[in-house]
Design an enzyme around this catalytic site. Structure first.
Site, PDB file in Angstrom:
ATOM      1  N   ASP A 177      -2.551  -1.355   9.975  1.00 31.31           N
ATOM      2  CA  ASP A 177      -2.749  -1.437   8.632  1.00 31.31           C
ATOM      3  C   ASP A 177      -3.207  -2.742   8.237  1.00 31.31           C
ATOM      4  O   ASP A 177      -3.618  -3.096   7.066  1.00 31.31           O
ATOM      5  CB  ASP A 177      -1.350  -1.280   7.947  1.00 31.31           C
ATOM      6  CG  ASP A 177      -1.050   0.396   7.865  1.00 31.31           C
ATOM      7  OD1 ASP A 177      -1.859   1.246   8.262  1.00 31.31           O
ATOM      8  OD2 ASP A 177       0.164   0.686   7.980  1.00 31.31           O
ATOM      9  N   LYS A 183       0.858  -1.110  -0.112  1.00 34.30           N
ATOM     10  CA  LYS A 183       0.039   0.051  -0.043  1.00 34.30           C
ATOM     11  C   LYS A 183       0.882   1.336   0.051  1.00 34.30           C
ATOM     12  O   LYS A 183       2.155   1.223   0.362  1.00 34.30           O
ATOM     13  CB  LYS A 183      -1.123   0.192   1.273  1.00 34.30           C
ATOM     14  CG  LYS A 183      -0.233   0.160   2.620  1.00 34.30           C
ATOM     15  CD  LYS A 183       0.271   1.473   2.976  1.00 34.30           C
ATOM     16  CE  LYS A 183       1.013   1.273   4.426  1.00 34.30           C
ATOM     17  NZ  LYS A 183       1.582   2.721   4.865  1.00 34.30           N
TER      18      LYS A 183
END
Length: 292
Positions: A138, A12
């Site tokens: 995350d 990401k």
């Protein structure tokens, strides 16, 4: 019955990252816009086995001892909460460790999802998301991926429209700084007013305006990490000079990225970029995991 499953775990980037303050539990409250990209680790999960095993390829990929690895921690949660038997995992690293690209989080998400599928544990999306948050902030995003606004420590997720098609040049300097170092230095400076990046990024995404997205990307932690690792700012400057619509650091760094409309321009920028230990051209993807 023993079987195996391969899962691709996507990295990401943070199109925006604002630090809103420090909570009573010691974590920092943030607002962030997250985007999955086509840079990945691959996990091959096999089991059930007699004992847990983890092999990392290539050797020296910087993921730390087995018992400290997010993959092991994710399996321990599955074992404790869902009675998962041991598995053997071969982790093939494509995402550099310590980069702010979410490799460890993606690996944990892949283990949770993959072991649940392989072993038939029967956990639903909400169950996996709850376990994911216990591994790291995350990890819930990495389970679903795509494009999302994250709040809290990043665990409260709100889906956003996918960005217009573009390419990202992702680069990492030879040395960086740990998350603990970055947040420690940020706190030592007394913090700063949030940059307001996320609101501008969300508006650009909803408008489908790539130019506005490039102009909006930003990260409150960039000056802190650049103070610890000056090469970060040099790479950002190099990406801008190469024609990036915008350039930004991901997470706490030390990886940075630049947005480009055309693939050819992105590859040319990657070829010309100096001072990087790692450079890749990738694109946004609409999910966090792929496998079966």
């Amino acid at each position: 019955m023993r079987g195996s499953l391969r899962v691709r775990a996507f990295a990401k980037v943070n199109y925006a990252l604002e630090v809103l303050g420090r909570r009573a539990d010691g974590y920092h409250e943030i607002r962030t816009v997250l985007q999955s990209v086509s840079l990945w680790d691959e996990l091959e999960i096999s089991g059930p086995e007699g004992r847990f095993g983890l092999v990392v390829e290539p050797e020296g990929a910087g993921v730390g001892p087995e018992r400290e690895n997010t993959v092991y921690r994710a399996w321990r949660l599955l074992a404790g909460e869902a009675g998962a038997p041991p598995v053997r995992v071969t982790l093939r690293k494509g995402i550099p460790a310590g980069s702010g690209l979410g490799g460890g989080s993606a690996d944990a998400a892949a283990l949770l999802w993959g072991a649940n599928e392989l072993l038939g544990l029967g956990l639903g999306e909400a169950d996996l998301a709850a376990l994911a948050l216990r591994v790291g902030a995350d990890v819930p995003f990495c389970l679903v991926g795509g494009t999302a606004l994250g709040e809290g420590v990043g665990e409260r997720l709100f889906p956003l429209p996918a960005p217009p098609e573009h390419r990202l040049v992702v680069a990492m300097p030879p040395r960086g700084a740990s998350t603990a170092e970055v947040y420690g230095a940020y706190g030592g400076l007394g913090g700063a007013a949030p940059g307001g990046w996320s609101g501008r990024v969300v508006r650009a995404l909803r408008a489908g305006d790539l130019g506005a997205l490039g102009a909006a990307v930003g990260n409150d932690l960039t000056p802190v990490t650049a103070g610890l690792a000056p090469e970060v700012e040099k790479l950002l400057a190099g990406l801008r000079e190469a024609g990036a619509l915008g350039a930004c650091m991901s997470g706490t760094g030390s990886a940075v990225y630049g947005l480009f409309r055309e693939e050819a321009a992105a590859h040319e920028a990657a070829r010309r970029l100096g001072g990087a230990a790692f450079v890749r051209v990738c694109r946004p993807v609409g999910r966090g995991l792929a496998g079966g």
